[in-house]
Design an enzyme around this catalytic site. Structure first.
Site, PDB file in Angstrom:
ATOM      1  N   ASP A 115       0.822  -1.204   0.000  1.00  0.00           N
ATOM      2  CA  ASP A 115       0.000   0.000   0.000  1.00  0.00           C
ATOM      3  C   ASP A 115       0.857   1.254   0.000  1.00  0.00           C
ATOM      4  O   ASP A 115       2.064   1.214   0.220  1.00  0.00           O
ATOM      5  CB  ASP A 115      -0.893   0.026   1.245  1.00  0.00           C
ATOM      6  CG  ASP A 115      -1.844  -1.154   1.315  1.00  0.00           C
ATOM      7  OD1 ASP A 115      -2.194  -1.696   0.257  1.00  0.00           O
ATOM      8  OD2 ASP A 115      -2.236  -1.525   2.437  1.00  0.00           O
TER       9      ASP A 115
ATOM     10  N   TYR B  92       6.737 -10.313   6.235  1.00  0.00           N
ATOM     11  CA  TYR B  92       6.633  -8.891   6.544  1.00  0.00           C
ATOM     12  C   TYR B  92       7.212  -8.632   7.929  1.00  0.00           C
ATOM     13  O   TYR B  92       7.152  -9.489   8.808  1.00  0.00           O
ATOM     14  CB  TYR B  92       5.166  -8.439   6.539  1.00  0.00           C
ATOM     15  CG  TYR B  92       4.577  -8.235   5.163  1.00  0.00           C
ATOM     16  CD1 TYR B  92       4.570  -6.978   4.564  1.00  0.00           C
ATOM     17  CD2 TYR B  92       4.017  -9.297   4.457  1.00  0.00           C
ATOM     18  CE1 TYR B  92       4.021  -6.779   3.302  1.00  0.00           C
ATOM     19  CE2 TYR B  92       3.471  -9.114   3.198  1.00  0.00           C
ATOM     20  CZ  TYR B  92       3.474  -7.860   2.620  1.00  0.00           C
ATOM     21  OH  TYR B  92       2.937  -7.672   1.370  1.00  0.00           O
TER      22      TYR B  92
END
Length: 284
Positions: A70, A129
């Site tokens: 994002d 992540y």
């Protein structure tokens, strides 16, 4: 769940006469509207495409990443493939060649030849992540937008009790944004753990690492934000598990900001998490 149940195309090879080159990419997400090309805003994908076009002199260039990040989210080890018409430039030369055309906010860490059957997204076996927090008293100009500031670190003991709850195959509807269009909210999580590290200036940083086969829209930020919020409130691991099991977005805590999130690593090794396939492959 079994890998055979992953919803991936059976055929994703490059067309005849086309060549694929893999890139390991790092980028500072503050400079971009996200990975994916957008009508409005500068994306990492479009920035890379322009650099490849300049390097190769070709217009028919495709860039595909292992996953989308994002706006404001960073990458330390994003993997992408470039698909071009056959050319004589060695794959290893794409690294330095592209870096000469890219802004400093994007760096190619390495480049290598891959077979036409390699696909940065569909060949990926795992994505890792990492999310970084530091206490607000240590706010400085060097980490702004790169590490998320919180008032105080919550109980590490509570965080450590939440993290293993996520390992395994689960329905992550609770932690899925309304903008996610995936038909299934079930995902496999291989690793989930908290640790302390420090910045280059010696400041204490809380790191959350999560690794799985794939992630839903805002899932990592929602999971991380919820754990931090619940630990600050002194909630138990049983209460956190109840939130996961509820499959109710209303039970989710605040979504953590994009600042501290990094796509850290992508694995294409089919054997790395084979233990998970053997242990959880028949669930869901």
């Amino acid at each position: 769940m079994a890998r055979s149940d992953w919803k991936r195309p059976k055929e994703f090879s490059a067309p005849e006469g086309r060549r694929r080159i893999a890139l390991e990419v790092s980028y500072d997400g503050r400079a971009f509207c996200g990975w994916q090309a957008q009508k409005d805003g500068i994306s990492v994908q479009d920035t890379l495409k322009v650099a490849v076009q300049r390097l190769t002199g070709q217009e028919n260039v495709e860039i595909c990443g292992s996953g989308r990040t994002d706006s404001g989210v960073h990458a330390y080890g994003q993997v992408a493939h470039v698909e071009i018409d056959n050319c004589t430039i060695p794959a290893i030369a794409f690294c330095n060649g592209l870096n000469s055309f890219l802004p400093v906010s994007v760096r190619i860490k390495k480049s290598w030849d891959v077979p036409p059957s390699f696909h940065a997204r569909y060949s990926a076996m795992a994505r890792e992540y990492r999310y970084f927090f530091k206490e607000q008293y240590g706010k400085d100009c060097f980490s702004d937008g790169l590490i998320t500031n919180i008032k105080a670190f919550p109980s590490k003991e509570l965080l450590d009790s939440y993290a293993p709850v996520l390992i395994g195959t689960h329905d992550f509807t609770t932690f899925t944004s309304s903008g996610d269009l995936s038909p299934s909210k079930v995902r496999d999580i291989y690793e989930s753990e908290f640790s302390f590290t420090q910045t280059v200036f010696g400041e204490k940083v809380l790191c959350y690492k999560i690794c799985g086969n794939a992630f839903l829209y805002h899932m990592v930020r929602s999971v991380t934000g919820t754990m931090i919020e619940m630990a600050a409130a002194g909630k138990s691991a049983e209460e956190f598990k109840a939130v996961l099991d509820s499959k109710n977005r209303a039970d989710c805590g605040k979504t953590a900001p994009s600042d501290g999130l990094y796509l850290w690593r992508v694995s294409y090794d089919e054997n790395e998490y084979m233990w998970f396939e053997e242990r959880y492959g028949h669930e869901h």
